[in-house]
Design a protein around this motif. Structure first.
Motif, mmCIF file in Angstrom:
data_model
loop_
_atom_site.group_PDB
_atom_site.id
_atom_site.type_symbol
_atom_site.label_atom_id
_atom_site.label_comp_id
_atom_site.label_asym_id
_atom_site.label_seq_id
_atom_site.Cartn_x
_atom_site.Cartn_y
_atom_site.Cartn_z
ATOM 1 N N ALA A 63 0.865 -1.219 -0.024
ATOM 2 C CA ALA A 63 0.083 -0.102 0.070
ATOM 3 C C ALA A 63 0.797 1.536 -0.002
ATOM 4 O O ALA A 63 0.631 2.159 -0.718
ATOM 5 C CB ALA A 63 -0.927 -0.071 1.198
ATOM 6 N N LEU A 64 2.013 1.185 0.598
ATOM 7 C CA LEU A 64 2.885 2.428 0.755
ATOM 8 C C LEU A 64 3.530 2.559 -0.723
ATOM 9 O O LEU A 64 3.633 3.638 -1.105
ATOM 10 C CB LEU A 64 3.873 2.098 1.673
ATOM 11 C CG LEU A 64 4.843 3.078 2.011
ATOM 12 C CD1 LEU A 64 4.390 4.701 2.296
ATOM 13 C CD2 LEU A 64 6.143 2.694 2.702
ATOM 14 N N LEU A 65 4.013 1.467 -1.319
ATOM 15 C CA LEU A 65 4.396 1.439 -2.418
ATOM 16 C C LEU A 65 3.651 2.098 -3.409
ATOM 17 O O LEU A 65 4.318 3.014 -4.483
ATOM 18 C CB LEU A 65 5.028 -0.001 -3.031
ATOM 19 C CG LEU A 65 5.365 -0.120 -4.330
ATOM 20 C CD1 LEU A 65 6.909 0.449 -4.377
ATOM 21 C CD2 LEU A 65 5.601 -1.750 -4.626
ATOM 22 N N THR A 100 1.975 -11.108 -17.972
ATOM 23 C CA THR A 100 1.936 -9.941 -16.891
ATOM 24 C C THR A 100 3.512 -10.022 -16.651
ATOM 25 O O THR A 100 4.107 -9.011 -16.544
ATOM 26 C CB THR A 100 1.143 -9.993 -15.797
ATOM 27 O OG1 THR A 100 -0.250 -9.983 -16.302
ATOM 28 C CG2 THR A 100 1.328 -8.895 -14.616
ATOM 29 N N ARG A 101 3.954 -11.190 -16.095
ATOM 30 C CA ARG A 101 5.327 -11.247 -15.657
ATOM 31 C C ARG A 101 6.354 -10.725 -16.940
ATOM 32 O O ARG A 101 7.660 -10.343 -16.447
ATOM 33 C CB ARG A 101 5.764 -12.685 -14.978
ATOM 34 C CG ARG A 101 6.881 -13.057 -14.668
ATOM 35 C CD ARG A 101 7.132 -14.188 -13.816
ATOM 36 N NE ARG A 101 6.667 -14.000 -12.581
ATOM 37 C CZ ARG A 101 6.365 -15.130 -11.269
ATOM 38 N NH1 ARG A 101 6.651 -16.442 -11.935
ATOM 39 N NH2 ARG A 101 5.840 -14.857 -10.347
ATOM 40 N N GLY A 102 5.921 -11.283 -17.928
ATOM 41 C CA GLY A 102 6.973 -11.110 -19.059
ATOM 42 C C GLY A 102 6.961 -9.441 -19.341
ATOM 43 O O GLY A 102 8.021 -9.023 -19.697
ATOM 44 N N LEU A 103 5.874 -9.121 -19.281
ATOM 45 C CA LEU A 103 5.752 -7.601 -19.557
ATOM 46 C C LEU A 103 6.487 -6.680 -18.720
ATOM 47 O O LEU A 103 7.387 -5.849 -18.998
ATOM 48 C CB LEU A 103 4.402 -6.979 -19.689
ATOM 49 C CG LEU A 103 3.614 -7.560 -20.839
ATOM 50 C CD1 LEU A 103 1.903 -6.948 -20.837
ATOM 51 C CD2 LEU A 103 4.198 -6.894 -22.305
ATOM 52 N N VAL A 104 6.316 -6.671 -17.467
ATOM 53 C CA VAL A 104 6.979 -6.048 -16.287
ATOM 54 C C VAL A 104 8.359 -6.377 -16.140
ATOM 55 O O VAL A 104 9.170 -5.456 -16.312
ATOM 56 C CB VAL A 104 6.238 -6.442 -15.079
ATOM 57 C CG1 VAL A 104 7.229 -5.821 -13.907
ATOM 58 C CG2 VAL A 104 4.852 -6.193 -14.894
ATOM 59 N N ARG A 105 8.948 -7.824 -16.389
ATOM 60 C CA ARG A 105 10.227 -7.999 -16.351
ATOM 61 C C ARG A 105 11.012 -7.585 -17.652
ATOM 62 O O ARG A 105 12.166 -7.220 -17.622
ATOM 63 C CB ARG A 105 10.456 -9.331 -15.904
ATOM 64 C CG ARG A 105 9.800 -9.803 -14.573
ATOM 65 C CD ARG A 105 10.558 -11.147 -14.140
ATOM 66 N NE ARG A 105 10.165 -11.411 -12.909
ATOM 67 C CZ ARG A 105 10.413 -12.498 -12.178
ATOM 68 N NH1 ARG A 105 11.504 -13.231 -12.610
ATOM 69 N NH2 ARG A 105 10.065 -12.699 -10.841
ATOM 70 N N VAL A 146 -0.337 -1.247 -9.552
ATOM 71 C CA VAL A 146 0.845 -1.547 -8.779
ATOM 72 C C VAL A 146 1.079 -2.605 -8.210
ATOM 73 O O VAL A 146 2.288 -3.323 -8.271
ATOM 74 C CB VAL A 146 0.806 -0.150 -7.797
ATOM 75 C CG1 VAL A 146 2.035 -0.364 -7.048
ATOM 76 C CG2 VAL A 146 0.881 1.221 -8.329
ATOM 77 N N ARG A 147 -0.085 -3.129 -7.465
ATOM 78 C CA ARG A 147 0.054 -4.669 -6.991
ATOM 79 C C ARG A 147 0.336 -5.760 -7.990
ATOM 80 O O ARG A 147 1.202 -6.524 -7.594
ATOM 81 C CB ARG A 147 -1.181 -4.940 -6.382
ATOM 82 C CG ARG A 147 -1.626 -4.301 -5.067
ATOM 83 C CD ARG A 147 -2.872 -4.589 -4.570
ATOM 84 N NE ARG A 147 -3.169 -5.852 -4.074
ATOM 85 C CZ ARG A 147 -2.818 -6.488 -2.855
ATOM 86 N NH1 ARG A 147 -2.287 -5.709 -2.133
ATOM 87 N NH2 ARG A 147 -2.800 -7.555 -2.642
ATOM 88 N N ARG A 148 -0.306 -5.630 -9.270
ATOM 89 C CA ARG A 148 0.261 -6.688 -10.166
ATOM 90 C C ARG A 148 1.511 -6.490 -10.499
ATOM 91 O O ARG A 148 2.220 -7.699 -10.744
ATOM 92 C CB ARG A 148 -0.801 -6.411 -11.368
ATOM 93 C CG ARG A 148 -2.103 -7.018 -11.120
ATOM 94 C CD ARG A 148 -2.998 -7.447 -12.345
ATOM 95 N NE ARG A 148 -3.430 -6.080 -12.868
ATOM 96 C CZ ARG A 148 -4.334 -5.244 -12.690
ATOM 97 N NH1 ARG A 148 -5.161 -5.624 -11.679
ATOM 98 N NH2 ARG A 148 -4.631 -4.107 -13.305
ATOM 99 N N ILE A 149 2.199 -5.153 -10.895
ATOM 100 C CA ILE A 149 3.630 -5.096 -11.199
ATOM 101 C C ILE A 149 4.387 -5.858 -9.886
ATOM 102 O O ILE A 149 5.569 -6.280 -10.402
ATOM 103 C CB ILE A 149 3.863 -3.475 -11.349
ATOM 104 C CG1 ILE A 149 2.885 -2.982 -12.657
ATOM 105 C CG2 ILE A 149 5.306 -3.244 -11.519
ATOM 106 C CD1 ILE A 149 3.170 -1.514 -12.643
ATOM 107 N N SER A 150 4.041 -5.426 -8.780
ATOM 108 C CA SER A 150 4.965 -5.797 -7.756
ATOM 109 C C SER A 150 4.895 -7.460 -7.691
ATOM 110 O O SER A 150 5.903 -8.028 -7.490
ATOM 111 C CB SER A 150 4.389 -5.415 -6.377
ATOM 112 O OG SER A 150 4.559 -4.018 -6.398
ATOM 113 N N PHE A 151 3.729 -8.113 -7.948
ATOM 114 C CA PHE A 151 3.699 -9.579 -7.909
ATOM 115 C C PHE A 151 4.633 -10.189 -8.982
ATOM 116 O O PHE A 151 5.268 -11.059 -8.951
ATOM 117 C CB PHE A 151 2.291 -10.031 -8.096
ATOM 118 C CG PHE A 151 1.191 -9.736 -7.029
ATOM 119 C CD1 PHE A 151 2.056 -9.521 -5.777
ATOM 120 C CD2 PHE A 151 -0.008 -9.787 -7.137
ATOM 121 C CE1 PHE A 151 0.776 -9.357 -4.620
ATOM 122 C CE2 PHE A 151 -0.814 -9.369 -6.129
ATOM 123 C CZ PHE A 151 -0.379 -9.149 -4.785
ATOM 124 N N ALA A 152 4.742 -9.263 -10.096
ATOM 125 C CA ALA A 152 5.368 -9.802 -11.170
ATOM 126 C C ALA A 152 6.698 -9.655 -11.001
ATOM 127 O O ALA A 152 7.534 -10.629 -11.574
ATOM 128 C CB ALA A 152 5.035 -9.260 -12.442
#
Length: 302
Positions: free
Chosen positions: A192-194, A233-238, A208-214
């Motif tokens: 939540a702070l992030l 999602t993981r591929g896009l973020v990384r 932001v949560r989905r990016i963090s999980f990725a």
């Protein structure tokens, strides 16, 4: 100044003798953004160890005052990095860490694991997303820097090499990662702070949560009972993080140091702070003395 001039300077130093200077050059010149991301992620991993996450939840500090606890942690570690372990500011920062740690029943094994995350996570982050990887000299210097810090914190049986730190971290996580409600609560407060940090504050919280999980590995996600992101999602973020690293490689090198205290997400002390007054003062901790450290003038460091 060429893109690899700082690296050439680092390569001329001795990682056994000059580890503090090497680590300072890495953190303030070569990889300031990456090192901050990696060290924040290192601390986040510790919440997945129930004895650590549960304790942090019980103190309430990382949940009820997440911004201040984030800032205090950043600023205490920053004081050691910028001024050196043997400086007045560095000694004051280490004293504050030790005072807080001694107020709770924290095992040597947990403290040693936390130390290992600070060594290993930046190495792995830069391997995956950095504009270049850490060199062998930098890896050795990083391990030596935290070995010295660990000794000043009274941690016993500290690994001798960065490879040994890596083995300790992997073994400890295999044995101790697990779901704990307290750890999950602290992790949620941190996420939540992030979402309030720039530029994340321009995005919906769910994104932001989905990016963090990725950015998290499966073992960490499972320990918090977080959902696994899709492969897309993981591929896009990384992929985006790797692309950033490739762009940074061709940017002009930093000519002035950039310390963590200059980060825009550090917001708790707009009028300045004293290192001796950072953190918490549970029963048994001495009351901070106003002359214990020099006041930090934010105007001078902006």
């Amino acid at each position: 100044m060429g893109r690899f001039d700082v690296l050439r300077r680092i390569e001329r130093l001795d990682p056994a003798r000059d580890h503090a200077e090497i680590y300072r050059l890495m953190g303030a010149y070569e990889f300031p953004w990456d090192m901050n991301q990696a060290l924040s992620f290192a601390l986040f991993r510790t919440y997945a160890v129930p004895s650590i996450g549960g304790l942090l939840a019980r103190t309430g500090e990382f949940v009820e005052r997440a911004q201040k606890r984030h800032d205090d942690t950043v600023l205490i570690l920053d004081a050691v990095l910028e001024h050196g372990i043997g400086s007045e500011e560095g000694r004051t920062a280490i004293r504050r860490m030790n005072q807080m740690h001694r107020s709770y029943d924290i095992s040597n094994e947990d403290l040693r694991y936390v130390l290992a995350t600070f060594v290993v996570t930046p190495i792995r982050w830069l391997d995956a997303f950095g504009w270049r990887r850490m060199t062998d000299v930098e890896r050795v210097a990083s391990a030596n820097y935290y070995r010295e810090l660990g000794r000043h914190m009274g941690i016993r049986d500290i690994p001798a090499t960065w490879q040994a730190f890596s083995r300790l971290l992997d073994e400890y996580e295999r044995e101790h990662f697990g779901f704990d409600l307290g750890g999950r609560i602290v992790a949620e407060a941190t996420l939540a702070l992030l979402a309030t940090f720039p530029p994340n504050d321009r995005l919906p919280v769910g994104v932001v949560r989905r990016i963090s999980f990725a950015t998290m590995d499966d073992a960490l996600l499972d320990a918090f009972a977080f959902p696994h992101p899709s492969r897309v999602t993981r591929g896009l973020v990384r992929g985006a993080l790797k692309a950033r690293g490739r762009v940074v490689r061709f940017l002009p090198p930093r000519t002035e140091p950039y310390f963590a205290r200059q980060l825009p997400q550090v917001r708790s002390y707009p009028d300045g702070y004293r290192v001796a007054e950072l953190g918490t003062f549970p029963p048994g901790c001495p009351v901070p003395h106003p002359r214990a450290a020099e006041r930090v003038d934010l105007a001078a460091r902006s």
